[in-house]
Design a protein around this motif. Structure first.
Motif, short mmCIF file in Angstrom:
data_model
loop_
_atom_site.label_atom_id
_atom_site.label_comp_id
_atom_site.label_asym_id
_atom_site.label_seq_id
_atom_site.Cartn_x
_atom_site.Cartn_y
_atom_site.Cartn_z
N ARG A 152 0.63 -1.33 -0.13
CA ARG A 152 0.05 -0.06 -0.12
C ARG A 152 0.94 1.20 0.01
O ARG A 152 0.71 2.27 -0.80
CB ARG A 152 -0.92 -0.07 1.20
CG ARG A 152 -2.16 -1.16 1.20
CD ARG A 152 -2.81 -1.10 2.50
NE ARG A 152 -3.55 -0.05 2.73
CZ ARG A 152 -3.63 0.92 3.68
NH1 ARG A 152 -2.48 0.73 4.50
NH2 ARG A 152 -4.19 2.24 3.70
N VAL A 153 2.00 1.06 0.72
CA VAL A 153 2.88 2.36 0.78
C VAL A 153 3.68 2.70 -0.34
O VAL A 153 3.47 3.67 -1.01
CB VAL A 153 3.93 2.14 1.92
CG1 VAL A 153 4.81 3.34 1.76
CG2 VAL A 153 3.21 2.07 3.40
N ILE A 154 4.05 1.44 -1.21
CA ILE A 154 4.82 1.78 -2.39
C ILE A 154 3.89 2.17 -3.46
O ILE A 154 4.12 3.08 -4.30
CB ILE A 154 5.49 0.41 -2.86
CG1 ILE A 154 6.43 -0.07 -1.82
CG2 ILE A 154 6.15 0.47 -4.07
CD1 ILE A 154 6.97 -1.41 -1.97
N ALA A 155 2.58 1.40 -3.39
CA ALA A 155 1.69 1.97 -4.35
C ALA A 155 1.08 3.38 -4.40
O ALA A 155 1.25 4.10 -5.47
CB ALA A 155 0.30 1.02 -4.52
N LEU A 156 0.94 3.74 -3.23
CA LEU A 156 0.39 5.24 -3.09
C LEU A 156 1.62 6.11 -3.58
O LEU A 156 1.27 7.41 -4.20
CB LEU A 156 0.06 5.54 -1.63
CG LEU A 156 -0.37 6.72 -1.22
CD1 LEU A 156 -1.42 7.45 -2.29
CD2 LEU A 156 -0.79 7.00 0.27
N ILE A 157 2.72 6.13 -3.15
CA ILE A 157 3.90 6.84 -3.44
C ILE A 157 4.27 6.74 -5.11
O ILE A 157 4.56 7.65 -5.49
CB ILE A 157 5.28 6.46 -2.84
CG1 ILE A 157 5.06 6.39 -1.30
CG2 ILE A 157 6.42 7.02 -3.13
CD1 ILE A 157 6.17 5.96 -0.31
N GLY A 158 3.89 5.54 -5.41
CA GLY A 158 4.03 5.65 -7.19
C GLY A 158 2.87 6.52 -7.74
O GLY A 158 3.14 6.95 -8.83
N LEU A 159 1.75 6.34 -7.20
CA LEU A 159 0.48 7.21 -7.88
C LEU A 159 0.48 8.52 -7.43
O LEU A 159 -0.07 9.60 -7.98
CB LEU A 159 -0.75 6.59 -7.46
CG LEU A 159 -0.88 5.18 -7.88
CD1 LEU A 159 -2.31 4.61 -7.18
CD2 LEU A 159 -1.22 4.95 -9.53
N ARG A 160 1.17 9.00 -6.22
CA ARG A 160 1.24 10.61 -5.85
C ARG A 160 2.82 10.88 -5.85
O ARG A 160 3.08 10.98 -4.64
CB ARG A 160 0.50 10.51 -4.55
CG ARG A 160 -0.89 10.09 -4.39
CD ARG A 160 -1.67 11.16 -5.11
NE ARG A 160 -3.12 10.61 -5.44
CZ ARG A 160 -4.06 11.00 -4.44
NH1 ARG A 160 -3.63 11.72 -3.44
NH2 ARG A 160 -5.17 10.54 -4.49
N PRO A 161 3.39 11.05 -6.90
CA PRO A 161 4.88 11.32 -6.63
C PRO A 161 5.06 12.69 -6.11
O PRO A 161 4.45 13.64 -6.47
CB PRO A 161 5.20 11.45 -8.27
CG PRO A 161 4.07 11.43 -9.11
CD PRO A 161 2.95 11.14 -8.29
N GLY A 162 5.90 12.84 -5.17
CA GLY A 162 6.19 14.20 -4.58
C GLY A 162 5.22 14.46 -3.55
O GLY A 162 5.42 15.73 -2.91
N ALA A 163 4.55 13.59 -3.14
CA ALA A 163 3.34 14.21 -2.30
C ALA A 163 4.48 14.32 -0.57
O ALA A 163 5.16 13.32 -0.55
CB ALA A 163 2.50 12.79 -1.93
N THR A 164 3.74 14.98 0.24
CA THR A 164 4.57 14.88 1.38
C THR A 164 4.08 13.78 2.48
O THR A 164 3.33 13.29 2.22
CB THR A 164 4.19 16.30 2.04
OG1 THR A 164 2.57 16.28 2.59
CG2 THR A 164 4.25 17.74 1.27
N ARG A 165 4.92 13.59 3.46
CA ARG A 165 4.72 12.50 4.52
C ARG A 165 3.28 12.84 5.12
O ARG A 165 3.01 11.85 5.30
CB ARG A 165 6.03 12.45 5.42
CG ARG A 165 7.31 12.17 4.83
CD ARG A 165 8.45 12.15 5.76
NE ARG A 165 9.61 11.70 5.38
CZ ARG A 165 10.58 11.09 5.58
NH1 ARG A 165 10.12 10.09 6.69
NH2 ARG A 165 11.85 11.12 5.09
N SER A 166 3.00 13.93 5.54
CA SER A 166 1.82 14.17 6.10
C SER A 166 0.60 13.68 5.19
O SER A 166 -0.51 13.05 5.58
CB SER A 166 1.61 15.64 6.58
OG SER A 166 2.63 16.05 7.53
#
Length: 280
Positions: free
Chosen positions: A42-56
């Motif tokens: 879930r973490v990897i997929a979300l980071i892939g779909l939302r590049p550059g998103a902040t940690r918050s």
């Protein structure tokens, strides 16, 4: 995470890492599948779909029902676990996290193909791009939103691709793209309308009329709706003779047409003129 390939050593070329999210989660390291626990997927997929998103932002999407402090703590733990593995596809930059620059993401193929089609190009293989749904079986709110966004992106790309091919006279390629869109959303009128236009451009009136009535029957059966005036107008000239032939005749015209022809009736002679009284 764990994979079937050997540990990288100094001097080795950069590994080829691929992240597949369409049709299901899969992380490949030099072509070898990497086993990733569901929580880290879930973490990897979300980071892939939302590049550059902040940690918050990432933490709020991944753990929406917990406090911000606890969600950020869970994200820190997940990122620490990922960084312990040499196959980790992520890179951190201050407060943001993104995929590594060499990671290939299959979603990007669809996005790039759609952009090229919008510019009027007809890239090879575009009709098959994004054919599978994003992460089927996942029901997180952010997954549902991204899944619908990519679905709409692909539908519009296929329709634009069919229109580009049709304008260039490539009827076979146009029909292939329109049928791909039709298979993705059978009740959507636009691809059916494109199919009718393509058949008419080829001079196949029967195929055009058949496609129209197949869609009309489907729409009536599923939604109790009729095709739009825009679609009906496509076949006005083709269907005009059929409509005239099936239109009922007025009763008097039918009676006259059914009466057998006989000999012409003799015309009645005009009466002689009357002579006024008192005339000699």
């Amino acid at each position: 995470m764990s994979g079937g390939s050997r540990m990288p050593t100094a001097g080795d070329p950069a590994p080829r890492v691929s992240l597949h999210l369409l049709g299901g989660f899969q992380l490949l390291h030099d072509g070898v599948p990497v086993v990733v626990p569901r929580g880290l997927q879930r973490v990897i997929a979300l980071i892939g779909l939302r590049p550059g998103a902040t940690r918050s932002h990432l933490a709020g999407l991944l753990w929406p029902e917990t406090s911000e402090e606890r969600a950020l703590s869970s994200l820190r733990t997940a990122l620490w676990r990922l960084r312990q593995d040499p196959c980790c596809p992520l890179r951190t930059d201050g407060d943001t996290v993104r995929l590594g620059p060499t990671v290939h993401l299959d979603v990007d193929e669809l996005v790039v193909a759609a952009a090229r089609v919008r510019d009027g190009a007809t890239p090879r293989g575009a009709a098959g791009a994004g054919r599978h749904d994003l992460l089927p079986g996942w029901y997180d709110d952010w997954v549902l939103l991204e899944r619908e966004r990519l679905r709409q992106l692909r539908l519009h790309m296929l329709e634009e691709l069919a229109g580009n091919h049709l304008a260039a006279g490539r009827h076979g390629e146009a029909l292939e793209a329109a049928l791909e869109a039709m298979a993705a959303e059978p009740l959507r009128e636009t691809p059916h309308r494109l199919v009718v236009r393509i058949h008419l451009a080829e001079g196949n009136a029967f195929e055009a009329v058949h496609s129209f009535y197949v869609y009309r029957d489907l729409l009536l059966r599923e939604l109790r709706l009729e095709p739009s005036p825009a679609m009906t107008a496509l076949l006005d000239d083709t269907l005009a003779p059929i409509r005239r032939a099936s239109r009922p005749e007025p009763p008097q015209r039918r009676a006259d047409r059914g009466r057998p022809a006989g000999p012409a009736r003799p015309q009645r002679a005009a009466p002689p003129p009357s002579i006024p009284r008192g005339t000699p």
